[in-house]
Design a protein around this motif. Sequence first.
Motif, PDB file in Angstrom:
ATOM      1  N   PRO A   1      35.981  61.693 -10.992  1.00  0.00           N
ATOM      2  CA  PRO A   1      36.970  62.777 -11.067  1.00  0.00           C
ATOM      3  C   PRO A   1      38.360  62.304 -10.692  1.00  0.00           C
ATOM      4  N   GLN A   2      39.347  62.775 -11.429  1.00  0.00           N
ATOM      5  CA  GLN A   2      40.734  62.499 -11.105  1.00  0.00           C
ATOM      6  C   GLN A   2      41.615  63.565 -11.748  1.00  0.00           C
ATOM      7  N   SER A   3      42.782  63.732 -11.164  1.00  0.00           N
ATOM      8  CA  SER A   3      43.714  64.746 -11.662  1.00  0.00           C
ATOM      9  C   SER A   3      44.379  64.271 -12.952  1.00  0.00           C
ATOM     10  N   ALA A   4      44.578  65.204 -13.867  1.00  0.00           N
ATOM     11  CA  ALA A   4      45.334  64.890 -15.082  1.00  0.00           C
ATOM     12  C   ALA A   4      46.825  64.897 -14.739  1.00  0.00           C
ATOM     13  N   ARG A   5      47.614  64.256 -15.574  1.00  0.00           N
ATOM     14  CA  ARG A   5      49.041  64.181 -15.284  1.00  0.00           C
ATOM     15  C   ARG A   5      49.850  64.522 -16.527  1.00  0.00           C
ATOM     16  N   ILE A   6      51.040  64.987 -16.276  1.00  0.00           N
ATOM     17  CA  ILE A   6      52.029  65.221 -17.330  1.00  0.00           C
ATOM     18  C   ILE A   6      53.236  64.368 -16.986  1.00  0.00           C
ATOM     19  N   ASP A   7      53.658  63.518 -17.910  1.00  0.00           N
ATOM     20  CA  ASP A   7      54.789  62.629 -17.677  1.00  0.00           C
ATOM     21  C   ASP A   7      56.088  63.334 -18.079  1.00  0.00           C
ATOM     22  N   VAL A   8      57.061  63.303 -17.185  1.00  0.00           N
ATOM     23  CA  VAL A   8      58.354  63.939 -17.435  1.00  0.00           C
ATOM     24  C   VAL A   8      59.458  62.913 -17.172  1.00  0.00           C
ATOM     25  N   THR A   9      60.372  62.798 -18.109  1.00  0.00           N
ATOM     26  CA  THR A   9      61.505  61.882 -17.974  1.00  0.00           C
ATOM     27  C   THR A   9      62.799  62.690 -17.907  1.00  0.00           C
TER      28      THR A   9
ATOM     29  N   ASP B   1      36.043  63.167  -2.079  1.00  0.00           N
ATOM     30  CA  ASP B   1      37.469  63.439  -1.881  1.00  0.00           C
ATOM     31  C   ASP B   1      38.204  63.518  -3.217  1.00  0.00           C
ATOM     32  N   ALA B   2      37.856  62.596  -4.148  1.00  0.00           N
ATOM     33  CA  ALA B   2      38.509  62.605  -5.463  1.00  0.00           C
ATOM     34  C   ALA B   2      38.173  63.879  -6.227  1.00  0.00           C
ATOM     35  N   ARG B   3      36.908  64.329  -6.144  1.00  0.00           N
ATOM     36  CA  ARG B   3      36.518  65.553  -6.847  1.00  0.00           C
ATOM     37  C   ARG B   3      37.230  66.764  -6.250  1.00  0.00           C
ATOM     38  N   ALA B   4      37.321  66.795  -4.928  1.00  0.00           N
ATOM     39  CA  ALA B   4      38.022  67.911  -4.286  1.00  0.00           C
ATOM     40  C   ALA B   4      39.494  67.932  -4.687  1.00  0.00           C
ATOM     41  N   ALA B   5      40.105  66.739  -4.751  1.00  0.00           N
ATOM     42  CA  ALA B   5      41.518  66.669  -5.156  1.00  0.00           C
ATOM     43  C   ALA B   5      41.698  67.088  -6.609  1.00  0.00           C
ATOM     44  N   ALA B   6      40.751  66.650  -7.471  1.00  0.00           N
ATOM     45  CA  ALA B   6      40.860  66.992  -8.890  1.00  0.00           C
ATOM     46  C   ALA B   6      40.698  68.487  -9.116  1.00  0.00           C
ATOM     47  N   ILE B   7      39.844  69.131  -8.316  1.00  0.00           N
ATOM     48  CA  ILE B   7      39.647  70.574  -8.467  1.00  0.00           C
ATOM     49  C   ILE B   7      40.814  71.343  -7.845  1.00  0.00           C
ATOM     50  N   ALA B   8      41.254  70.883  -6.664  1.00  0.00           N
ATOM     51  CA  ALA B   8      42.341  71.591  -5.988  1.00  0.00           C
ATOM     52  C   ALA B   8      43.674  71.415  -6.701  1.00  0.00           C
ATOM     53  N   ASP B   9      43.893  70.235  -7.287  1.00  0.00           N
ATOM     54  CA  ASP B   9      45.170  69.961  -7.964  1.00  0.00           C
ATOM     55  C   ASP B   9      44.863  69.243  -9.272  1.00  0.00           C
ATOM     56  N   PRO B  10      44.371  69.977 -10.278  1.00  0.00           N
ATOM     57  CA  PRO B  10      43.888  69.320 -11.502  1.00  0.00           C
ATOM     58  C   PRO B  10      44.973  68.693 -12.356  1.00  0.00           C
ATOM     59  N   VAL B  11      46.222  69.110 -12.202  1.00  0.00           N
ATOM     60  CA  VAL B  11      47.309  68.574 -13.027  1.00  0.00           C
ATOM     61  C   VAL B  11      48.459  68.178 -12.112  1.00  0.00           C
ATOM     62  N   THR B  12      48.956  66.966 -12.286  1.00  0.00           N
ATOM     63  CA  THR B  12      50.097  66.488 -11.526  1.00  0.00           C
ATOM     64  C   THR B  12      51.227  66.098 -12.472  1.00  0.00           C
ATOM     65  N   LEU B  13      52.426  66.075 -11.931  1.00  0.00           N
ATOM     66  CA  LEU B  13      53.602  65.664 -12.697  1.00  0.00           C
ATOM     67  C   LEU B  13      53.984  64.248 -12.294  1.00  0.00           C
ATOM     68  N   ASP B  14      54.093  63.385 -13.286  1.00  0.00           N
ATOM     69  CA  ASP B  14      54.545  62.018 -13.062  1.00  0.00           C
ATOM     70  C   ASP B  14      55.956  61.915 -13.633  1.00  0.00           C
ATOM     71  N   THR B  15      56.944  61.973 -12.754  1.00  0.00           N
ATOM     72  CA  THR B  15      58.332  62.061 -13.209  1.00  0.00           C
ATOM     73  C   THR B  15      58.999  60.693 -13.194  1.00  0.00           C
ATOM     74  N   THR B  16      59.864  60.494 -14.172  1.00  0.00           N
ATOM     75  CA  THR B  16      60.695  59.295 -14.268  1.00  0.00           C
ATOM     76  C   THR B  16      62.147  59.730 -14.418  1.00  0.00           C
ATOM     77  N   ASP B  17      63.005  59.174 -13.575  1.00  0.00           N
ATOM     78  CA  ASP B  17      64.421  59.510 -13.619  1.00  0.00           C
ATOM     79  C   ASP B  17      65.183  58.319 -14.198  1.00  0.00           C
ATOM     80  N   ARG B  18      65.687  58.501 -15.414  1.00  0.00           N
ATOM     81  CA  ARG B  18      66.488  57.438 -16.026  1.00  0.00           C
ATOM     82  C   ARG B  18      67.778  57.241 -15.228  1.00  0.00           C
ATOM     83  N   ALA B  19      68.372  58.343 -14.830  1.00  0.00           N
ATOM     84  CA  ALA B  19      69.578  58.291 -14.008  1.00  0.00           C
ATOM     85  C   ALA B  19      69.520  59.473 -13.056  1.00  0.00           C
ATOM     86  N   ALA B  20      69.461  59.185 -11.765  1.00  0.00           N
ATOM     87  CA  ALA B  20      69.287  60.251 -10.779  1.00  0.00           C
ATOM     88  C   ALA B  20      70.534  60.377  -9.923  1.00  0.00           C
TER      89      ALA B  20
END
Length: 640
Positions: A126-134, A417-436
Amino acid sequence: MLSLTAGNELRRFRRGTLPRLAVVAMIVVPLLYGVLYLWAFWNPTGHLDRIPVALVDADRGAERDGEDVRAGADLVDRLVDEHALDWVVTDAADAAAGVDDGTYYFAVSIPADFSADLVSAAGDAPQSARIDVTYDDANSFLVTSLGRSAMERIRAAVSASAGEQAVDAVLVGLSQARDGFAQASDGAVRLGDAANQLTAGAQTLTDGARRLADGAARSADGAAALSSGAAQVATGATQAAQAAGTLADGSGQVADGVHAATEQVDALTAGMAALPGDLQTLTSYLTARAQAGDPQAAQLLAHLAATAAALPDAATLDAAAQRLDALDAGARHVADGAAALRDGTARVASGAGDVRDGAGTLADGTTAVATGAGDLADGASRLADGSGALHDGAGTLAASLDGGTDAIPADDDTARDARAAAIADPVTLDTTDRAAAEGFGEGIAPFFLPLALFLGGVVTWMILRPVPPRALATPARGVRAALAGFAPALAVGVVQVVVLLTVLRVGLGLTPTHPVGALAFTVLVVAAFLALQQMLLSLLGTAAGRVATLALLVLQLASAGGTYPVETSPAFFRALHPLLPMSYGVDGLRALLTGNPDARLWTAVAYLVTVLVGSLAVTSWRAGRMRTWTLSRLHPALTI
């Protein structure tokens, strides 16, 4: 008096068109600031659906319980249908290029393993899915902030849906486990029935064992009686043994006597072997003595002859010795046999008594044992039946428990622990800042710097004259007159830029990504603003030119897109945005303060240079015509 004075002051605005326009301007300027500015920013967050954002779906899908899962496509459809932003579905390359050149404010990418990660909560890894944002703050700091908030809401919504599916998958597994445990319960019931049968069989077995014990007790009684009879037999056998002992003793004495006689015969035989020689010698001596007249010798010789005649010969003695040897061996055999007879008689008597006295009791006890053994056999049969049922129930229980166990994931601490994390927070945001940007201040600096410089130009032209009268009094061309007014204003503007950037750097910590470029571009901005204001003042005159400058400032504030994206503004301001110089000043400073130079910077440079050159050209033309003085110039209808 007051009303008369006020009336006289207002009457001078009745002569000519320009004074009347001045009155209108006095009324309209608050309107410009109040209505236009509020209109431009009345509800920017209500028009976020005009903000272009790249949306990339690279999800390969997954399978769960034999069904295809296309979470990426579902998410894309959902986002597009909701119209929260102006989603542009495209590919990864276009999204990256679009964020870099400002086509898209930011980009959202759904990775290839999005669906697989979503359904992994019920799997082995089990692991959380992610959405990549730039993001790119050089496009718009405020849009980035709004985008982060919007993406967090999207993540929460997707997490809620995905979490519901993940929990549903876990609950399905628990439901299957429940079915298995229900079967296990049935098996346990059967196991209980088998245990009851086993208990009954064990009771029967206990009863049979008790009866067997009773028979054994009776056998023990018979054994006691047999022991008593054995004692009596032992007494008689003892007496017989004593008689046999006496017989053995007598036989031994006989054997000893025979042996002694045998030894005497042997000695006699040995003596008889030497006797003829001795008799011959003695006879010769006695004969000589008798012949010598000795009477005793004659008597002895006669007696000796009679004795010698009565003695047995050697053959007779040998036969007697042989007979005695056989007699000696027989006597000894008789003695040994008598002793063995004594011992055997005692044992036979004892055993015979025991068997005779205990046989009856033993027969009775054996009958009881046989009866108890029959009962024991019946109980054992029932026990075997119960054991069979117990085995079947145990098999059912084991199979059901195995099924229920398989339905429940076997996790170690890490997997749990991984299963609990995946259920509690199934989707995470993976952000990339080109210029912050470092903060809100740096984020809005590209807007406030041009604003400050434009206002600085307004103040500059309130002190300096757009076209110096002395320059007009010479025969020089208009361009020289225009430059004569522009040069000192530009010098002041450069000082304004240096002071402004220095204070921001030292006082507030604003550190441009490209400090030299930022300085040069800011000088270009102030030069374009000063040239544009100089043109308006030279064309419209001081009073009308200042009013026009203030109106232009308001229009630029509302349409430059320095705070909220211009896409959130009404159509009027969106149309003005590419026409006014402050928009390009904002774009260029965003690239140099926070981001990196790109096409937007060079477009801004080209536009501002065009404004600068064009404004100076118009001012030069106007300066050439200003050498001819008119009545309106000598007595302007409106002065400030």
